[in-house]
Each structure stands twice: as structure tokens, then as C-alpha cells.
Design an enzyme around this catalytic site. Sequence first.
Site, PDB file in Angstrom:
ATOM      1  N   HIS A   1      21.128 -29.824  21.887  1.00  0.00           N
ATOM      2  CA  HIS A   1      20.489 -28.554  21.530  1.00  0.00           C
ATOM      3  C   HIS A   1      20.339 -27.654  22.754  1.00  0.00           C
ATOM      4  O   HIS A   1      19.250 -27.151  23.050  1.00  0.00           O
ATOM      5  CB  HIS A   1      19.122 -28.789  20.873  1.00  0.00           C
TER       6      HIS A   1
ATOM      7  N   GLU B   1      14.617 -34.221  16.507  1.00  0.00           N
ATOM      8  CA  GLU B   1      14.956 -34.112  17.930  1.00  0.00           C
ATOM      9  C   GLU B   1      13.799 -34.570  18.802  1.00  0.00           C
ATOM     10  O   GLU B   1      12.663 -34.146  18.583  1.00  0.00           O
ATOM     11  CB  GLU B   1      15.337 -32.665  18.252  1.00  0.00           C
TER      12      GLU B   1
END
Length: 325
Positions: free
Chosen positions: A284, A265
Site C-alpha cells: 500500500h 492491513e
Amino acid sequence: MSFTVVSVGGPLAPEGEALIVKAGGRVVSTAPYPARADLIALLASEQPDAIVVRVVEKIDADVMRASPRLKLIAKHGAGTNDIDVEAAAALGLPVIAAVGANAHSVAEHALALLLALAKDIRTQDAFVRGGGWEKRVYKGFELRGRTLGLVGLGMIGRSFAAMVQPLGMTVFGYDPFAAPEAFGPHVERVADLDDMLGRCDVISLHCPLTPQTEGLINARALGLMKPGSLLINTARGEVVDEEALVAALKNGPLGGAGLDSFAHEPPSPTHPLWSLPNVILSPHIGGVTEDARRQVSTMTATNVAALMTGETISPRFYVKPKPKA
């Protein structure tokens, strides 16, 4: 006493920062994903007594050693895979987490991803925006009478189980570490993960990232799932083998996936998941609604302020190193 807190990866909510200041603290914040060298330089300059970990690649031993005054590391959330807990223990630094503060928000997000997949929202939205209006192309289905399998029965999993009860879903749960009371009235305990994967219409992941759960949903596990079944992941991206997931979405058995976390990420803009029409994606953010952010910041700040001023907090907030295999 006065103390300094560095919030790594973004500021605390104003309510949380106010609690730190009221206790005699000073708060310094970085941008999300600060470069490692820049973070070490900042910590060496500011010499914080505590670090609050928000959005960062990793808080490792070298980062911790940058401030000789460091006494505490606090996770702004529940998952601590971005903190080297073993290194912190070796340095005598306690690690705490805001356990349960955003559980309801994440559970709601899992429900939203599930409903978006079941009701074909992504396709229908694009269809109408493109001028379409034909009900025969709709591929949505009811969740009533379907089976949901939960991998992990912490506060998030239990909240999600309760949320789907009014929809008429039957819920199974796999968690070898959960106490019997964690399953409550809504979840039937399953002892074998493979069995649950093969019998459920939806699998939703709510387990922490550990050496045991990394890659847990791999090609073999995906191959056991029912044809047309759905996978929801609001846990950690590394729990899923993404290459195997892409193959299962393209060639079966999966009918779709709702993903809020990824192995790396932010992910690459060329990630193969982006091109798949049967995937719903979010960055997220399941646990970062404004409501949850305030609650997480308040809980984190309350615990940091307490420990910095010599008070005690509940043992449930402390994160212990995982036992070695």
C-alpha cells in the site's frame, strides 16, 4: 493563536510540519497503527485541536471524543475509509482530505504493476538470479493494442488513462458518478460494468471504498473477465473479494494481478496470495513516494493551518457523509 495537532500513524513531512508550526501549531506524532487504547490515552492527554490521520485502524466516535478540544479531522491522503465520517458529522467535526495530492504517484504505481505483469518481471528476475539465461521461457507480451478498463474516473484514473496512451492501449471507463468531462479524450465511457469486465485485457480499480463498492469485484465479476486478463488494484483492498481472487488466479480466468492494497492491513503472513507466482504485491505504497508524501503533507498542513487560524479552504477538500440507502 496556538493549537495542537496529533498526526496519527506517523509524522508529517518536515515541510508540512513547518507550515503548522509557522501558523502557531504544535505537532505530536504516533507510530503507525497505534493501539486504540494508547491512541485514546494520548488524545486525552494532549487535547489536540486537530487530528491528521495517516496509518491507523479506525478513527471512530470514541477516539474523537477523547479530546473535547477537537475541531477538525484531516486525512493525510484521499481515502477516508479509516475515518467514521458519519460519526464526525454527528459530533460537528469537519473531515477534510488531501484530494488529488498523490494522484500522479498512484497512477504511476498502477502503471508499474501493469508493466511488471505484462513483462513477466518477477519470474525473469528470479530466473536470472538463479543462474538462468533462456529466452524461450519468457512469457511477456506487448500492451500495444490491448484494452484497459478503469473502474473509477477520479484524478488517479484519469492520470493512468493518459499514461497508457503512448503505449497504444484502448481505454474504457466505468464510473456512474463521474461527469462527462472526466472521461476526456482518452477514455470511452461504458455504462455497464459487466460489459467492460468481459471486453478488457486489463481491469484497474480506482474507485473509493463505499458500501456500494465493497466486494464489487467478487466471484461473479471475476468470472466475467477475459481469460488471461489482469487485475490491478491501487484503490482499497476491500473492493476485491480476496478469496474469490485467489480462486480466479489459481483456476482462471485471471492471468495475473498487481495489488497494492488488501482487505486487512497489514495482511496475515500466511495469506494465500503470497504463494501465487502470477501476483505482484506491494504494501500500500502507491501514494507514498517521497514526492507524493511531501505534496500530501504540504496540502494537508496548509488546509489544517488555514482552518485553525480562521481562514477558508476550497469546498473540494471537505468529505461529506455518504447518503443512507
